[in-house]
Design a protein around this motif. Structure first.
Motif, PDB file in Angstrom:
ATOM      1  N   ARG A  84      75.655  19.872  26.982  1.00 28.12           N
ATOM      2  CA  ARG A  84      74.396  18.881  26.791  1.00 28.12           C
ATOM      3  C   ARG A  84      73.119  19.146  27.312  1.00 28.12           C
ATOM      4  O   ARG A  84      72.415  18.848  26.448  1.00 28.12           O
ATOM      5  CB  ARG A  84      75.179  17.669  26.913  1.00 28.12           C
ATOM      6  N   LEU A  85      73.106  20.181  28.025  1.00 32.40           N
ATOM      7  CA  LEU A  85      71.918  20.049  28.843  1.00 32.40           C
ATOM      8  C   LEU A  85      70.921  21.190  28.545  1.00 32.40           C
ATOM      9  O   LEU A  85      69.471  21.393  29.177  1.00 32.40           O
ATOM     10  CB  LEU A  85      71.870  19.707  30.056  1.00 32.40           C
ATOM     11  N   ILE A  86      71.393  22.123  28.655  1.00 33.66           N
ATOM     12  CA  ILE A  86      71.244  23.782  28.036  1.00 33.66           C
ATOM     13  C   ILE A  86      69.803  23.412  27.169  1.00 33.66           C
ATOM     14  O   ILE A  86      69.250  25.008  27.261  1.00 33.66           O
ATOM     15  CB  ILE A  86      71.756  24.860  28.044  1.00 33.66           C
ATOM     16  N   ARG A  87      69.822  22.786  26.002  1.00 37.18           N
ATOM     17  CA  ARG A  87      68.857  22.757  25.167  1.00 37.18           C
ATOM     18  C   ARG A  87      67.811  22.536  25.385  1.00 37.18           C
ATOM     19  O   ARG A  87      66.823  23.306  25.347  1.00 37.18           O
ATOM     20  CB  ARG A  87      69.566  21.632  24.192  1.00 37.18           C
ATOM     21  N   SER A  88      67.463  22.232  26.775  1.00 44.26           N
ATOM     22  CA  SER A  88      66.591  21.317  27.612  1.00 44.26           C
ATOM     23  C   SER A  88      65.566  22.989  27.932  1.00 44.26           C
ATOM     24  O   SER A  88      64.466  23.025  28.344  1.00 44.26           O
ATOM     25  CB  SER A  88      66.308  20.757  28.280  1.00 44.26           C
ATOM     26  N   LYS A  89      66.769  23.924  28.800  1.00 43.49           N
ATOM     27  CA  LYS A  89      66.181  25.356  28.540  1.00 43.49           C
ATOM     28  C   LYS A  89      66.184  25.976  27.507  1.00 43.49           C
ATOM     29  O   LYS A  89      65.546  27.595  27.794  1.00 43.49           O
ATOM     30  CB  LYS A  89      67.177  25.278  29.983  1.00 43.49           C
ATOM     31  N   GLY A  90      65.643  25.686  26.365  1.00 47.74           N
ATOM     32  CA  GLY A  90      65.709  26.808  25.410  1.00 47.74           C
ATOM     33  C   GLY A  90      66.395  27.595  25.031  1.00 47.74           C
ATOM     34  O   GLY A  90      66.370  28.850  24.945  1.00 47.74           O
ATOM     35  N   ILE A  91      67.694  27.071  25.324  1.00 50.01           N
ATOM     36  CA  ILE A  91      69.332  28.665  25.055  1.00 50.01           C
ATOM     37  C   ILE A  91      70.172  27.198  23.930  1.00 50.01           C
ATOM     38  O   ILE A  91      70.507  25.990  23.464  1.00 50.01           O
ATOM     39  CB  ILE A  91      69.600  28.090  26.132  1.00 50.01           C
TER      40      ILE A  91
ATOM     41  N   LEU B  20      82.014  32.075  30.331  1.00 54.04           N
ATOM     42  CA  LEU B  20      81.105  30.591  31.037  1.00 54.04           C
ATOM     43  C   LEU B  20      80.515  30.700  32.314  1.00 54.04           C
ATOM     44  O   LEU B  20      79.824  29.874  33.378  1.00 54.04           O
ATOM     45  CB  LEU B  20      82.365  29.753  31.491  1.00 54.04           C
ATOM     46  N   TRP B  21      80.782  31.629  33.296  1.00 57.52           N
ATOM     47  CA  TRP B  21      79.773  32.055  34.533  1.00 57.52           C
ATOM     48  C   TRP B  21      78.265  32.654  33.743  1.00 57.52           C
ATOM     49  O   TRP B  21      77.667  31.537  34.046  1.00 57.52           O
ATOM     50  CB  TRP B  21      80.507  33.420  35.148  1.00 57.52           C
ATOM     51  N   LEU B  22      78.721  33.045  32.396  1.00 60.44           N
ATOM     52  CA  LEU B  22      76.674  33.414  32.188  1.00 60.44           C
ATOM     53  C   LEU B  22      76.383  32.246  31.774  1.00 60.44           C
ATOM     54  O   LEU B  22      74.907  32.433  31.994  1.00 60.44           O
ATOM     55  CB  LEU B  22      77.503  34.556  30.859  1.00 60.44           C
ATOM     56  N   LEU B  23      76.508  31.159  31.096  1.00 60.55           N
ATOM     57  CA  LEU B  23      76.573  30.340  30.722  1.00 60.55           C
ATOM     58  C   LEU B  23      75.967  29.396  31.763  1.00 60.55           C
ATOM     59  O   LEU B  23      74.911  28.208  31.308  1.00 60.55           O
ATOM     60  CB  LEU B  23      77.527  29.581  29.673  1.00 60.55           C
ATOM     61  N   SER B  24      76.356  29.178  32.981  1.00 60.65           N
ATOM     62  CA  SER B  24      76.540  28.184  34.307  1.00 60.65           C
ATOM     63  C   SER B  24      75.505  29.149  34.492  1.00 60.65           C
ATOM     64  O   SER B  24      74.229  28.249  35.041  1.00 60.65           O
ATOM     65  CB  SER B  24      77.096  28.168  34.731  1.00 60.65           C
ATOM     66  N   GLU B  25      75.039  30.739  34.385  1.00 57.38           N
ATOM     67  CA  GLU B  25      73.639  31.019  34.926  1.00 57.38           C
ATOM     68  C   GLU B  25      72.788  30.602  34.443  1.00 57.38           C
ATOM     69  O   GLU B  25      71.411  30.823  34.991  1.00 57.38           O
ATOM     70  CB  GLU B  25      74.217  32.337  35.041  1.00 57.38           C
ATOM     71  N   LEU B  26      72.516  30.817  33.878  1.00 55.38           N
ATOM     72  CA  LEU B  26      71.289  30.432  32.280  1.00 55.38           C
ATOM     73  C   LEU B  26      71.329  29.234  32.465  1.00 55.38           C
ATOM     74  O   LEU B  26      69.984  28.532  32.729  1.00 55.38           O
ATOM     75  CB  LEU B  26      72.273  30.855  31.162  1.00 55.38           C
ATOM     76  N   PHE B  27      72.155  27.583  32.942  1.00 51.82           N
ATOM     77  CA  PHE B  27      71.977  26.594  32.963  1.00 51.82           C
ATOM     78  C   PHE B  27      71.256  26.389  33.999  1.00 51.82           C
ATOM     79  O   PHE B  27      69.831  25.618  34.214  1.00 51.82           O
ATOM     80  CB  PHE B  27      72.969  25.161  32.897  1.00 51.82           C
TER      81      PHE B  27
ATOM     82  N   LEU C 194      67.228  28.969  34.510  1.00 52.94           N
ATOM     83  CA  LEU C 194      66.135  28.595  33.324  1.00 52.94           C
ATOM     84  C   LEU C 194      65.492  27.461  34.107  1.00 52.94           C
ATOM     85  O   LEU C 194      66.035  26.313  34.258  1.00 52.94           O
ATOM     86  CB  LEU C 194      66.694  29.417  32.463  1.00 52.94           C
ATOM     87  N   PRO C 195      64.030  27.543  33.486  1.00 46.01           N
ATOM     88  CA  PRO C 195      62.583  26.319  33.827  1.00 46.01           C
ATOM     89  C   PRO C 195      63.364  25.334  32.522  1.00 46.01           C
ATOM     90  O   PRO C 195      63.766  26.041  31.950  1.00 46.01           O
ATOM     91  CB  PRO C 195      61.374  26.544  34.417  1.00 46.01           C
ATOM     92  N   GLU C 196      63.426  24.309  32.707  1.00 39.35           N
ATOM     93  CA  GLU C 196      63.311  23.382  31.645  1.00 39.35           C
ATOM     94  C   GLU C 196      61.674  23.984  30.108  1.00 39.35           C
ATOM     95  O   GLU C 196      60.760  24.130  31.126  1.00 39.35           O
ATOM     96  CB  GLU C 196      62.804  21.659  32.166  1.00 39.35           C
ATOM     97  N   VAL C 197      62.031  23.759  29.607  1.00 36.41           N
ATOM     98  CA  VAL C 197      61.037  23.796  28.347  1.00 36.41           C
ATOM     99  C   VAL C 197      61.231  22.863  27.067  1.00 36.41           C
ATOM    100  O   VAL C 197      60.303  22.979  26.772  1.00 36.41           O
ATOM    101  CB  VAL C 197      61.590  25.017  28.116  1.00 36.41           C
ATOM    102  N   GLY C 198      61.880  22.030  27.208  1.00 32.87           N
ATOM    103  CA  GLY C 198      61.840  21.240  26.391  1.00 32.87           C
ATOM    104  C   GLY C 198      62.182  22.051  24.568  1.00 32.87           C
ATOM    105  O   GLY C 198      62.875  22.697  24.568  1.00 32.87           O
ATOM    106  N   ASP C 199      61.323  20.854  24.284  1.00 32.13           N
ATOM    107  CA  ASP C 199      61.830  21.713  22.702  1.00 32.13           C
ATOM    108  C   ASP C 199      60.746  22.743  21.909  1.00 32.13           C
ATOM    109  O   ASP C 199      59.340  22.067  21.742  1.00 32.13           O
ATOM    110  CB  ASP C 199      62.192  20.417  21.480  1.00 32.13           C
TER     111      ASP C 199
END
Length: 530
Positions: free
Chosen positions: A296-303, A248-255, A258-263
């Motif tokens: 919900r929000l990390i998908r816009s980071k491309g993850i 969960l920490w690693l997932l939070s760090e990615l969130f 990383l910058p927003e990239v959209g779809d």
């Protein structure tokens, strides 16, 4: 097999077992997350393996945990096995080629991979409180500790930093309580005991430097393939809460980093969370809310995040609703709870009139699954009963010499294998304590010097007795005077001559007589004045 930006998962079958069509995962929708479920021994790990292979060939880095140890075979070229060849022929996978993949092995303990660490500060009070199963009051005290460290420039890097800060707080509870709120020594002691338990479980290996750089799990090779980071988790699973908290920490760090990239056309990283139920077992609502927010929000980071677990009920409904790509292996329905799980799994699919999902889930064979992925405009495809394709890499674990060889040529070899202990809260608080002790000693010396230099009129002395020693003391160093004072006050029998005893007795008598005379004279003068 990649066709038009899609990953080949397997081939679906008609109700009469005839071949239907190939089933694919659209790379453009892989960041809409996914779920892989099924009972033990139904093929979840192999499904994870073939997905990791496909993403790597598509140039997408992958991070996954190897809970049982058999996922490590992805680093070695596949070996000929009759049942794999038969599956390839059945689903029409031609040619079926064996391949090895670029793998980076990681391990919190440094035994089966490169050391992976983070700092106490990066973990944060919320996840640390979850890791230590703290009460609300204890979590509040921990939040105060982190705030105090931030305000005073005290880096919290490893466990000794946090322990030293808590010890400092225990000595300043009254002052700190007035500034930040109630801080009890009982809460501080409980947190200290929790840290000791974590240390005995090996968590001290996880906290420290050099901390893991997110960029090192998002590498691609010179030939354009994505590196597959495999976390050795067989030993880590002895402490399942540490395992879940780390991921969960690693997932939070990615969130957060990383910058927003959209779809995008394809994800920047795909993250597989195996044994996902450990994340949600007895988790407080604030933590579940945090997971839901990140997913919900990390998908816009491309993850893209894929949860792997046995039962769909292991994942809260608020998180489950965010998972668009579904692969459901067989479930058994012997008990009421198992029947409920099958029903929930069947109802999450877009129905296929050709078969009943509930019955199909209980009848699936090994390596067979119900598959539904997101298609055009993000609409789920109709569920299909699918034979999952065989892996191209080795099925099963690699040997220890093979693992050592992979680690030796790793792009991060030597970067994380040596501990770094730089100046942090522990050293800073030690220096402050030493400086405070030195200042206190200097203050005592100044008081002693003032006592020695007080006016002669305020001292009762006898000529020739004691004053000569004081005159000599003024010419000596502080340390010499301190040793002489200590020798004067040293208890125990001191040998003396008869002459010295007589002189001291006369002196005491004279002093007593003189003192009485002075007192009488003073009191007499006062009486006369009134």
């Amino acid at each position: 097999m990649i066709e038009d930006g899609k990953l080949y998962l397997g081939t679906s079958r008609n109700p009469d077992d005839s071949i239907n069509k190939g089933e694919y995962l659209d790379l453009g929708y892989a960041n809409r997350h996914g779920l892989i479920t099924g009972a033990t021994g139904t093929g979840k790990t192999v499904t994870l393996q073939i997905l990791a292979e496909s993403f790597s060939n598509a140039g997408v880095p992958v991070f996954c945990a190897d809970v049982k140890g058999d996922l490590s075979g992805i680093a070695a070229i596949g070996e000929h096995k009759d049942f794999l060849e038969k599956r390839a022929r059945t689903i029409g996978l031609d040619p079926y080629e064996y391949q090895e993949f670029p793998v980076i092995f990681w391990d919190l303990f440094g035994d089966k991979g490169h050391r992976v660490r983070t700092t106490i500060s990066e973990m944060g009070p919320l996840l640390l409180a979850r890791l230590m199963d703290m009460s609300e009051a204890q979590e509040g005290v921990l939040n105060i500790a982190f705030k105090l460290a931030d305000e005073n420039g005290l880096p919290l890097l490893d466990m000794k930093d946090l322990r030293s800060l808590l010890s400092y707080m225990a000595g300043e509870t009254e002052k700190l309580s007035a500034m930040y709120g109630n801080i009890t020594k009982q809460s501080l002691s409980t947190i200290q005991r929790g840290l000791l338990v974590l240390e005995q479980q090996g968590a001290e290996n996880f906290f420290g430097e050099p901390a893991l750089k997110i960029a090192d799990i998002m590498r691609t090779t010179n030939d354009g393939r994505g590196a597959i980071s495999v976390l050795a988790a067989d030993k880590l699973m002895m402490n399942p809460r540490l395992y879940a908290t780390f991921l969960l920490w690693l997932l939070s760090e990615l969130f957060e980093e990383l910058p927003e990239v959209g779809d995008a056309d394809k994800p920047r990283l795909v993250f597989f969370f195996d044994e996902a139920h450990l994340l949600f077992d007895e988790a407080p609502k604030v933590l579940v809310d945090r997971v839901e927010q990140v997913v919900r929000l990390i998908r816009s980071k491309g993850i893209g995040v894929f949860f792997v677990t046995q039962n769909p009920l292991d994942v809260p409904e608020t998180v489950l609703s965010q998972l668009g790509n579904r692969i459901q292996h067989a479930l058994r329905a012997y008990t009421p709870r198992e029947q409920k799980a099958v029903k929930v799994a069947a109802e999450t699919f877009r129905p296929n009139p050709a078969f009943d999902c509930f019955e199909a889930i209980t009848q699936l064979g090994v390596g067979e699954a119900l598959v539904s992925t997101l298609g055009a405009k993000g609409v789920p495809s109709m569920v299909e009963r699918t034979l999952i394709r065989p892996p191209s890499s080795r099925l099963g674990p690699i040997t220890e010499p093979e693992r050592a060889k992979v680690m030796a040529v790793s792009p991060v070899a030597g970067q994380y294998d040596t501990d770094l202990d730089r100046d942090s809260a522990f050293e800073m608080l030690q220096r402050r304590a030493a400086e405070a002790a030195k200042a206190e000693e200097q203050e005592r010396d100044r008081e002693e010097e003032k006592e020695e230099e007080r006016p002669e009129s305020r001292r009762w002395t006898l000529p020739g007795y004691g004053d000569d020693d004081d005159e000599d003391d003024r010419g000596r160093s502080k340390s010499s005077r301190r040793r002489k004072r200590s020798s004067r006050s040293r208890p125990g029998y001191q040998r003396q001559t008869v002459t010295e005893a007589v002189i001291k007795s006369v002196a005491r008598s004279a002093a007593t007589s003189l003192g009485r005379a002075l007192v009488r004279g003073i009191l007499g003068s006062l009486k006369k004045g009134f």
